[in-house]
Design a protein around this motif. Structure first.
Motif, PDB file in Angstrom:
ATOM      1  N   GLU A  89       1.034  -1.414  -0.036  1.00 23.43           N
ATOM      2  CA  GLU A  89       0.013   0.054   0.348  1.00 23.43           C
ATOM      3  C   GLU A  89       0.656   1.178   0.139  1.00 23.43           C
ATOM      4  O   GLU A  89       1.722   1.279   1.171  1.00 23.43           O
ATOM      5  N   MET A  90       0.408   2.347  -0.795  1.00 15.65           N
ATOM      6  CA  MET A  90       0.707   2.961  -0.813  1.00 15.65           C
ATOM      7  C   MET A  90       0.032   4.783  -0.272  1.00 15.65           C
ATOM      8  O   MET A  90      -1.145   4.574  -0.446  1.00 15.65           O
ATOM      9  N   THR A  91       0.311   5.602   1.207  1.00 17.29           N
ATOM     10  CA  THR A  91      -0.991   6.500   1.362  1.00 17.29           C
ATOM     11  C   THR A  91      -0.268   7.791   0.795  1.00 17.29           C
ATOM     12  O   THR A  91       0.792   8.223   0.467  1.00 17.29           O
ATOM     13  N   ALA A  92      -1.294   8.398   0.311  1.00 16.89           N
ATOM     14  CA  ALA A  92      -1.551   9.647  -0.188  1.00 16.89           C
ATOM     15  C   ALA A  92      -2.542  10.637   0.424  1.00 16.89           C
ATOM     16  O   ALA A  92      -3.530   9.905   0.795  1.00 16.89           O
ATOM     17  N   ASP A  93      -2.546  11.957  -0.122  1.00 16.80           N
ATOM     18  CA  ASP A  93      -3.747  12.563  -0.072  1.00 16.80           C
ATOM     19  C   ASP A  93      -4.143  13.014  -0.732  1.00 16.80           C
ATOM     20  O   ASP A  93      -5.175  12.807  -0.774  1.00 16.80           O
ATOM     21  N   VAL A  94      -4.350  12.583  -1.405  1.00 16.04           N
ATOM     22  CA  VAL A  94      -4.942  12.625  -3.132  1.00 16.04           C
ATOM     23  C   VAL A  94      -4.224  11.169  -3.971  1.00 16.04           C
ATOM     24  O   VAL A  94      -2.800  11.435  -4.214  1.00 16.04           O
ATOM     25  N   LEU A  95      -4.589  10.918  -4.709  1.00 19.42           N
ATOM     26  CA  LEU A  95      -4.464  10.252  -6.336  1.00 19.42           C
ATOM     27  C   LEU A  95      -4.495  10.334  -7.413  1.00 19.42           C
ATOM     28  O   LEU A  95      -6.306  10.817  -7.847  1.00 19.42           O
ATOM     29  N   GLU A 100     -16.444   7.622 -25.140  1.00 21.82           N
ATOM     30  CA  GLU A 100     -17.244   8.296 -23.842  1.00 21.82           C
ATOM     31  C   GLU A 100     -16.764   9.329 -22.903  1.00 21.82           C
ATOM     32  O   GLU A 100     -15.961   9.306 -22.220  1.00 21.82           O
ATOM     33  N   PRO A 101     -17.210  10.419 -23.687  1.00 22.56           N
ATOM     34  CA  PRO A 101     -16.456  11.473 -22.094  1.00 22.56           C
ATOM     35  C   PRO A 101     -17.564  11.283 -20.474  1.00 22.56           C
ATOM     36  O   PRO A 101     -18.620  11.075 -20.680  1.00 22.56           O
ATOM     37  N   LEU A 102     -16.971  11.047 -19.864  1.00 22.46           N
ATOM     38  CA  LEU A 102     -17.013  11.116 -18.376  1.00 22.46           C
ATOM     39  C   LEU A 102     -17.847  12.762 -18.014  1.00 22.46           C
ATOM     40  O   LEU A 102     -17.717  13.946 -18.197  1.00 22.46           O
ATOM     41  N   ALA A 103     -18.927  12.608 -17.278  1.00 20.96           N
ATOM     42  CA  ALA A 103     -20.111  13.090 -16.132  1.00 20.96           C
ATOM     43  C   ALA A 103     -18.927  13.581 -14.686  1.00 20.96           C
ATOM     44  O   ALA A 103     -19.298  14.537 -14.336  1.00 20.96           O
ATOM     45  N   ARG A 104     -17.836  13.045 -14.678  1.00 19.18           N
ATOM     46  CA  ARG A 104     -17.449  12.760 -13.856  1.00 19.18           C
ATOM     47  C   ARG A 104     -16.001  12.710 -13.464  1.00 19.18           C
ATOM     48  O   ARG A 104     -15.919  10.921 -13.793  1.00 19.18           O
ATOM     49  N   TRP A 105     -14.656  13.158 -13.339  1.00 20.62           N
ATOM     50  CA  TRP A 105     -13.733  12.525 -13.438  1.00 20.62           C
ATOM     51  C   TRP A 105     -12.933  12.316 -11.391  1.00 20.62           C
ATOM     52  O   TRP A 105     -12.226  11.916 -10.858  1.00 20.62           O
ATOM     53  N   SER A 106     -13.564  13.730 -10.699  1.00 21.86           N
ATOM     54  CA  SER A 106     -12.446  13.676  -9.006  1.00 21.86           C
ATOM     55  C   SER A 106     -14.430  12.560  -8.397  1.00 21.86           C
ATOM     56  O   SER A 106     -15.763  13.390  -8.346  1.00 21.86           O
ATOM     57  N   PHE A 107     -13.684  11.475  -7.844  1.00 19.07           N
ATOM     58  CA  PHE A 107     -14.631  11.152  -6.167  1.00 19.07           C
ATOM     59  C   PHE A 107     -13.441  11.487  -4.909  1.00 19.07           C
ATOM     60  O   PHE A 107     -12.637  10.523  -4.707  1.00 19.07           O
ATOM     61  N   GLY A 108     -13.920  12.276  -4.633  1.00 20.60           N
ATOM     62  CA  GLY A 108     -13.270  12.905  -3.386  1.00 20.60           C
ATOM     63  C   GLY A 108     -11.826  12.788  -3.348  1.00 20.60           C
ATOM     64  O   GLY A 108     -11.584  13.715  -3.903  1.00 20.60           O
ATOM     65  N   ARG A 109     -10.890  11.696  -3.318  1.00 21.09           N
ATOM     66  CA  ARG A 109      -9.213  12.292  -3.001  1.00 21.09           C
ATOM     67  C   ARG A 109      -8.745  11.312  -4.709  1.00 21.09           C
ATOM     68  O   ARG A 109      -7.139  11.637  -4.550  1.00 21.09           O
ATOM     69  N   ILE A 110      -9.993  11.041  -5.520  1.00 17.21           N
ATOM     70  CA  ILE A 110      -9.075  10.633  -6.406  1.00 17.21           C
ATOM     71  C   ILE A 110      -9.334  11.508  -7.736  1.00 17.21           C
ATOM     72  O   ILE A 110     -10.533  11.759  -7.764  1.00 17.21           O
ATOM     73  N   THR A 111      -8.642  11.653  -8.866  1.00 18.02           N
ATOM     74  CA  THR A 111      -9.177  12.206 -10.129  1.00 18.02           C
ATOM     75  C   THR A 111      -8.311  11.880 -11.307  1.00 18.02           C
ATOM     76  O   THR A 111      -7.359  10.688 -10.795  1.00 18.02           O
TER      77      THR A 111
END
Length: 405
Positions: free
Chosen positions: A151-157, A289-300
């Protein structure tokens, strides 16, 4: 703040440099065992060149690239249809550059290691899944060499891991394969004499049948020297011929050369150019297909992981660089990482998705097909073949896809 970037391509490495510039700790991982300068040519639009110049890479980029001066369209017989200045010649503050993709990636990689340290990019690290908690994201990383994981821990992925993004698959597990438009591409680089201005990009034919794109990747060291010329062949195939979307797949000369027998564009012998390539790569023209959302919490997502697009208008790498600069800026000014990723998406998603859709509907391609249909044996004056409005449609189409987004 610590950011984990999955993918050491152009987007991921530019993100690392941009985050470091903003004072943010960053670790880049990539699934391959060794990062090698693979690929062929790529074009960077002026706004992408400007972004890399802001990172202090302007001189290094200029030393290994060609400042593209014009884009010229021909029919398959070498008759000129349309031309337009590019980069500085078109009034932009920065050049449009033609550069070898592997050289660009190597330059970015060397700069990351120089500024961030030798361990800033770790290879043999394959993202498999992520677990979000209140204040961190834990990424599970597999080692393809021995099957182990950690595991690798970060604030953002940030998933910058390309068309077949594992991070995107984690967020959208039921998405399925890329979308093919029926065109197969072959790519290569071969030595050839300079043609036209020596800084010209040429396109000939129509991808509803067969089309060729060619541009130099360096300037001659001495008068009379050849230069490496990048070429892309696009051929419309029957349904069922998609094949694997893998940029490193080797193509066969015998599969592509018959489409271009006897083609000559001014001083450029297309048949000799293709035949002179040491390696040919084969790839279906695909996007998603273009996405309606890229970011989910701390992941983008970023670059091709967020908005894979057809290679039209020199947008793939350029849009990834814009993503990189934006996500770093928004994370640096945000009150918390989640807010920063939300702000990044609000700036970039709609405009990048608009480029994806515009690349599917290029008036330029329809106009080139019209030329082939109206003048199947060539022409003397393009004004006898196309109306002024049809010629203007080519310019308008490029402006829509190559504008700053």
């Amino acid at each position: 703040m610590k950011v984990l970037v999955a993918g050491a391509g152009i987007g991921g490495l530019t993100t690392a440099l941009s985050l470091h510039e903003a004072g943010i700790d960053v670790q880049v991982i990539d699934r391959v065992d060794e990062l090698r300068p693979l690929g062929v040519g790529i074009n960077l639009l002026p706004h992408a060149t400007g972004a890399l110049t802001e990172l202090g890479l302007g001189d290094a980029l200029a030393a290994g690239a060609v400042a593209t001066a014009e884009l010229v369209h021909f029919d398959r017989f070498g008759n000129e249809i349309w031309r337009e200045p590019r980069g500085i010649a078109a009034g932009h503050a920065f050049p449009q550059y033609s550069v070898h993709r592997g050289r660009l990636q190597a330059m970015l990689l060397d700069t990351v290691r120089e500024r961030l340290g030798a361990d800033a990019v770790r290879t043999g690290c394959r993202f498999t899944t992520a677990i979000q908690e209140d204040d961190t994201v834990r990424a599970v990383i597999g080692d393809p060499r021995d099957g182990s994981s950690r595991e690798m821990t970060a604030d953002v992925l940030i998933g910058a891991d390309g068309l077949h993004s594992a991070v995107r698959a984690h967020l959208y597990p039921d998405e399925g394969p890329p979308r093919w438009n029926g065109i197969r591409m072959w790519r290569g680089v071969a030595a050839a004499p300079p043609f036209l201005t020596g800084a010209s990009m040429v396109m000939a034919g129509s991808n509803h049948a067969a089309k060729i794109v060619a541009y130099p990747l360096s300037v001659p060291a001495r008068p009379g020297d050849t230069v490496p010329v990048n070429w892309v062949a696009e051929v419309q195939l029957p349904e069922g011929g998609q094949g694997e979307a893998n940029w490193t797949r080797t193509g066969r000369l015998d599969d592509v050369l018959p489409y271009y027998k006897g083609w000559r564009i001014g001083d450029l012998d297309v048949e000799d150019l293709i035949a002179g390539s040491e390696t040919i790569l084969e790839y279906p023209m695909v996007d998603r297909e273009p996405l309606a959302r890229w970011s989910f919490g701390r992941i983008t997502l970023l670059g091709d992981a967020a908005h894979p697009m057809y290679p039209i208008g020199s947008n793939g790498g350029s849009q990834a660089i814009l993503d990189a600069r934006t996500v770093a800026a928004e994370l640096a000014r945000a009150s918390d990482p989640v807010a920063g990723l939300a702000a990044y998406e609000s700036v970039r998603r709609e405009s990048a998705n608009a480029v994806v859709l515009a690349n599917r509907n290029m008036p330029m391609d329809r106009t080139l097909r019209t030329v082939a249909e109206r003048a199947p044996d060539g022409f003397t004056r393009i004004e006898d073949v196309l109306t002024e409005a049809e010629l203007q449609a080519i310019t308008d189409g490029y402006r829509r896809t190559s504008a700053v987004r």
